[in-house]
Motif scaffolding. Structure first.
Motif, PDB file in Angstrom:
ATOM      1  N   UNK A  27      55.735  41.369  43.811  1.00  0.00           N
ATOM      2  CA  UNK A  27      54.440  40.737  43.511  1.00  0.00           C
ATOM      3  C   UNK A  27      54.647  39.565  42.547  1.00  0.00           C
ATOM      4  N   UNK A  28      55.389  39.794  41.478  1.00  0.00           N
ATOM      5  CA  UNK A  28      55.629  38.730  40.499  1.00  0.00           C
ATOM      6  C   UNK A  28      56.420  37.571  41.098  1.00  0.00           C
ATOM      7  N   UNK A  29      57.339  37.881  41.989  1.00  0.00           N
ATOM      8  CA  UNK A  29      58.114  36.824  42.651  1.00  0.00           C
ATOM      9  C   UNK A  29      57.198  35.915  43.468  1.00  0.00           C
ATOM     10  N   UNK A  76      44.951  39.698  36.980  1.00  0.00           N
ATOM     11  CA  UNK A  76      44.075  39.489  38.138  1.00  0.00           C
ATOM     12  C   UNK A  76      44.904  39.160  39.382  1.00  0.00           C
ATOM     13  N   UNK A  77      45.865  38.277  39.222  1.00  0.00           N
ATOM     14  CA  UNK A  77      46.725  37.904  40.348  1.00  0.00           C
ATOM     15  C   UNK A  77      47.524  39.097  40.865  1.00  0.00           C
ATOM     16  N   UNK A  78      47.998  39.933  39.965  1.00  0.00           N
ATOM     17  CA  UNK A  78      48.755  41.117  40.396  1.00  0.00           C
ATOM     18  C   UNK A  78      47.878  42.070  41.203  1.00  0.00           C
ATOM     19  N   UNK A  88      37.055  38.354  45.266  1.00  0.00           N
ATOM     20  CA  UNK A  88      36.911  39.275  44.136  1.00  0.00           C
ATOM     21  C   UNK A  88      37.774  38.842  42.959  1.00  0.00           C
ATOM     22  N   UNK A  89      38.971  38.356  43.238  1.00  0.00           N
ATOM     23  CA  UNK A  89      39.834  37.864  42.157  1.00  0.00           C
ATOM     24  C   UNK A  89      39.203  36.649  41.484  1.00  0.00           C
ATOM     25  N   UNK A 110      42.485  31.438  42.799  1.00  0.00           N
ATOM     26  CA  UNK A 110      42.234  31.296  44.235  1.00  0.00           C
ATOM     27  C   UNK A 110      43.330  30.490  44.923  1.00  0.00           C
ATOM     28  N   UNK A 111      43.790  29.440  44.287  1.00  0.00           N
ATOM     29  CA  UNK A 111      44.856  28.616  44.869  1.00  0.00           C
ATOM     30  C   UNK A 111      46.146  29.393  45.048  1.00  0.00           C
ATOM     31  N   UNK A 112      46.525  30.138  44.040  1.00  0.00           N
ATOM     32  CA  UNK A 112      47.754  30.937  44.131  1.00  0.00           C
ATOM     33  C   UNK A 112      47.602  31.975  45.238  1.00  0.00           C
ATOM     34  N   UNK A 113      46.472  32.648  45.276  1.00  0.00           N
ATOM     35  CA  UNK A 113      46.269  33.705  46.269  1.00  0.00           C
ATOM     36  C   UNK A 113      46.186  33.148  47.697  1.00  0.00           C
TER      37      UNK A 113
END
Length: 174
Positions: free
Chosen positions: A101-103, A124-126, A146-147, A164-167
């Motif tokens: 997940x972190x990677x 939140x991202x995790x 939701x994030x 949102x961009x990362x996800x």
């Protein structure tokens, strides 16, 4: 023909701002955030959080009951609350898959390292990344939305867009 008055609708109950799953996500973020700040293992943070919740529930029960009975009732109540169970599932799922997940978060967080990222945004991202990758019951759009809502409530003004961009990057390429 008589005129029939429409039955008035009950007013919408907005007193509960979060659905069960939304509340569970927020609780999971809280646990992950606390574990990160304390340098604590996530499973240990989950255990401490659940013990604290059980203790709080127990404190609301009549003191006239024997202590063991109050503890059992509080534990049963805690076990019946879906938001606590789903939060536990998320947090322990993140712990189990944290390296991958972190990677992914690191790969899609342009110009941000995990160490430099706000801890609440990382939590939140995790949570959302775990849902994207490991929970087929949650649609991609729901996990991302939701994030974004959590980031809007818990973090900075620029966090929802960043999260949102990362996800979106993770969802499109993972």
């Amino acid at each position: 023909m008589p005129i029939v008055e429409p039955t008035p609708r009950a007013p919408k109950d907005d007193s509960r701002p979060f659905s069960g799953r939304t509340l569970a996500r927020q609780r999971a973020v809280d646990v992950l955030y606390a574990a990160d700040l304390r340098g604590q293992r996530i499973p240990d943070a989950v255990d401490a959080w659940l013990e604290n919740a059980r203790h709080n529930l127990e404190g609301n029960l009549p003191q006239s009951e024997p202590e063991l009975a109050r503890q059992a009732r509080a534990q049963a109540e805690l076990d019946s609350l879906d938001s606590f169970q789903y939060a536990r599932t998320i947090a322990l799922g993140v712990a189990e898959h944290q390296a991958s997940i972190d990677e992914l978060i690191d790969a899609y967080a342009r110009d941000w390292t995990l160490a430099r990222m706000p801890k609440v945004d990382l939590a939140i991202l995790r949570v959302a990344t775990w849902e994207l990758l490991y929970n087929d019951e949650v649609p991609t759009a729901v996990a991302i939305a939701e994030a974004g809502k959590l980031a809007q409530v818990l973090s900075t003004d620029s966090s929802p867009r960043f999260v949102s961009g990362v996800l979106h990057g993770i969802a499109e390429n993972a």
